[in-house]
Write a protein that holds these residues in place. Sequence first.
Motif, short mmCIF file in Angstrom:
data_model
loop_
_atom_site.label_atom_id
_atom_site.label_comp_id
_atom_site.label_asym_id
_atom_site.label_seq_id
_atom_site.Cartn_x
_atom_site.Cartn_y
_atom_site.Cartn_z
N CYS A 1 0.84 -1.21 0.00
CA CYS A 1 0.00 0.00 0.00
C CYS A 1 0.87 1.26 0.00
N GLU A 2 1.88 1.27 0.85
CA GLU A 2 2.71 2.48 0.95
C GLU A 2 3.59 2.67 -0.28
N ARG A 3 4.04 1.58 -0.87
CA ARG A 3 4.82 1.74 -2.10
C ARG A 3 3.96 2.36 -3.19
N HIS A 4 2.65 2.18 -3.10
CA HIS A 4 1.75 2.81 -4.06
C HIS A 4 1.25 4.17 -3.56
N GLY A 5 1.83 4.67 -2.48
CA GLY A 5 1.47 6.00 -1.99
C GLY A 5 0.14 6.07 -1.26
N ALA B 1 5.62 1.93 -16.27
CA ALA B 1 6.82 1.10 -16.08
C ALA B 1 7.79 1.83 -15.16
N LEU B 2 7.92 3.14 -15.31
CA LEU B 2 8.81 3.93 -14.44
C LEU B 2 8.35 3.82 -12.98
N ALA B 3 7.03 3.96 -12.76
CA ALA B 3 6.50 3.86 -11.39
C ALA B 3 6.86 2.51 -10.78
N ARG B 4 6.77 1.48 -11.62
CA ARG B 4 7.08 0.15 -11.14
C ARG B 4 8.55 0.03 -10.76
N GLU B 5 9.42 0.61 -11.58
CA GLU B 5 10.86 0.57 -11.27
C GLU B 5 11.15 1.30 -9.96
N LEU B 6 10.51 2.45 -9.79
CA LEU B 6 10.72 3.22 -8.57
C LEU B 6 10.31 2.40 -7.35
N ALA C 1 10.03 -0.81 -7.05
CA ALA C 1 10.96 -1.94 -6.86
C ALA C 1 12.24 -1.45 -6.20
N GLY C 2 12.59 -0.17 -6.45
CA GLY C 2 13.79 0.42 -5.85
C GLY C 2 13.53 0.98 -4.46
N GLY C 3 12.32 0.76 -3.94
CA GLY C 3 12.02 1.19 -2.57
C GLY C 3 11.49 2.61 -2.46
N GLU D 1 19.17 6.01 -13.58
CA GLU D 1 19.72 6.61 -12.35
C GLU D 1 18.66 7.31 -11.50
N VAL D 2 17.39 7.15 -11.87
CA VAL D 2 16.34 7.90 -11.18
C VAL D 2 16.23 7.50 -9.70
N VAL D 3 16.23 6.20 -9.44
CA VAL D 3 16.08 5.76 -8.06
C VAL D 3 17.21 6.32 -7.21
#
Lengths: 433, 433
Positions: free
Chosen positions: A32-36, B359-364, B366-368, B425-427
């Motif tokens: 939930c938190e990873r999705h804000g 896809a970017l949101a998903r990468e972020l 996954a990077g915590g 390098e975004v994360v």
Amino acid sequence: MAKVQNIKGMRDHLPPAMMLRQHIVATITGVCERHGFEPLQTPIIEYAEALEGKLGDDESLIYRFEDHGGRRLALRYDQTVPLARVVAQYAGQITLPWRRYALGPSYRGERPARGRYREFYQADADIVGSSSPLADAEIVAMLTESLTALGFPDFVTMLNHRQIVGGVARASGLDEASAGGVYRAIDKFDKIGADGVRDELLRGGVSAESAAQILALVQIEGPPAEVLAALSERLAGDERALAALENLRAIIDGLGQMGVPPERYKVAPRLARGLSYYTGLVFEAITPHWPEGSLLGGGRYDELVGQFAGRPIPTVGLAFGIDRLHDVMEELKIGPRPATTAVAYVTIFGPEQMADSLALARELRAGGVNTLISLDSGGLGKQFKDADRKGVSYALVLGPDEIARGEVVIKDLRGGGQRAVPRAEVVAALGEA
Amino acid sequence: MAKVQNIKGMRDHLPPAMMLRQHIVATITGVCERHGFEPLQTPIIEYAEALEGKLGDDESLIYRFEDHGGRRLALRYDQTVPLARVVAQYAGQITLPWRRYALGPSYRGERPARGRYREFYQADADIVGSSSPLADAEIVAMLTESLTALGFPDFVTMLNHRQIVGGVARASGLDEASAGGVYRAIDKFDKIGADGVRDELLRGGVSAESAAQILALVQIEGPPAEVLAALSERLAGDERALAALENLRAIIDGLGQMGVPPERYKVAPRLARGLSYYTGLVFEAITPHWPEGSLLGGGRYDELVGQFAGRPIPTVGLAFGIDRLHDVMEELKIGPRPATTAVAYVTIFGPEQMADSLALARELRAGGVNTLISLDSGGLGKQFKDADRKGVSYALVLGPDEIARGEVVIKDLRGGGQRAVPRAEVVAALGEA
């Protein structure tokens, strides 16, 4: 002597069960938190008036009572009605669309049975104030991420749409009024099979021809795009059903773009899911390992949340039933099963070594090792036994010889054996072990 | 239209408040687990019979009702009575000494006031089945570690012992029966001062000479060793009081060996703390920044937990009042104050860029990095405004140019400015920022 027991249907969770529940909750709230999503907590008690008139036949299950001031109160039976109240009461403090999660118990005075409790915990996640199909997709993506992270094998989320179910009834020439019986019959498909549903439809006054049509429609299976295409063909001319198919197509596109694996969802026209409440997407996750029913579900309900605010507030969400997930994970033996929270047990050799032992415990805790200290004034043997019974992995000994040598003896209570390591390396040694 | 409000004295916690509460709970339960305490959860509802007969004058505050089967139920008013029930009911599954913590709400139908609620959350930590002074010391050490970790400045834990308070009364020639009034008068010392206590003692029939003696005793101050020595001298001949002083000395030795800083505790003979319940150590943490009363407290109660089991089970523990800690931290402005759970907000430039943005949101994630996606089909300006109102720090833009260059634009909504960074390098860039 007072009653020394819990109330039936309201469970005590001793540490081993509670640790698994904490793992389930932490996994879900982490997603939930990873999705804000933001946390909300509301009281477990509400004005009875606020909770009444929304549960239909289940209304009688509400726990109601009067407080000391004669106010009529009730225990909440879900976290959705309180959400609706909060959205109305704090309208100025909430920016829509609002992603909120909530964790806590709810109450229904049901007859307790396998998987059905009078006190049950739910983790709800809802997106309030958006009708975007992306919101629907995000909720299903979160379901998938959560069950995957919890280690559920082979689960699939069945997707349907309220207006597809309605279209199925309309396509068979039934009006909205008699559609309710059709939904209820369809909803039993997985329990009573095609013949059972046909019998129930016929008993409900549906013609044999209509029943055959309904059964053909709800049994369409295949990849989502094919099911949607087949439904489009059969429901052609029904504007509402076609708009629903379009919406479902957009949601499924979103799932793909969000990286939800295609084997994790399918379109299931026979999924009805308590229709009084939902207005759009409905879904349920199932697994062959739990044939008793769905793991959890949810959907879009665009009318309920705005009920207190007096205007429609489109909302989509799901509720993770912590008790159901807990029961299934116990059954499938998935998830972590630590015996206790502590990893190390620091024995106390004797009064002379007390200060050193307590200092060692402190160093271990500072190094992130959960550590018990012995409260037993008996010998080491008794302390080892205590540590072992508690399920701790390592007993540490700091006797006069060890102190003189600047060492600590680590006794492996699980694997057996023991070794002496320099005091400064104990944390690292337990980390590796 | 149903009532759109919470019940007075039962609070809604919107996300900013709830995030602080989660921080408080995580800090306290973290300390509990580092000490090897295990989680227990019991239902919020118990048989009324099990809860009755233990609250004295407050008995009338219990919320009681009948369930659907006519059983007399009640909402728990603390987590100690349920602990006593669990210890009796699951005796075979619990190894004593048992360190357990529990977190949840309790209920009392009090008149709501500043810092007093009808629904209140407590985190309890108790060591069940040990009379070792090390157990008492560990509880006080955990209090110290928790308040320190939460950032409380200048707090001090006042320590006393039930039999020292008793000794003070006995030394003034009062019997046990009339001692209750003395305790209650002493307990008000910090509120009404020495003169106020004297007046109350005289009104209660205590002689002027005894009152002077009592006041002299309870005002002894100084380093623990000195206070204990002074008390030993004055209470000489009172075996119970001397044993209590010996016990308190052992507890204080334990505190030193556990590394509790000496400025964090003192012996305070005037601390009485609701005496019906406690049998040994009593303590309360105070801070000059909250003159309204103690932050929290606890003590040893060797009789209550064994009540259901039918044998004495020595127990020492404390209850962290989450609401009190929350209120004081709000007042002192300590603790983290994030605006929301999300750090990043991924905008959606247009339908063509949807897949890349998701896809970017998903990468972020996954990077915590906790990440919101826009549900707004409007332009970027509207999306930036939405991100800003939600309190997110960074809005990310992935337009056609950025996609072509393999970059992402990071717009800093707090500090201002924006910069383009390579997608890979975004994360790392958000982590550094």
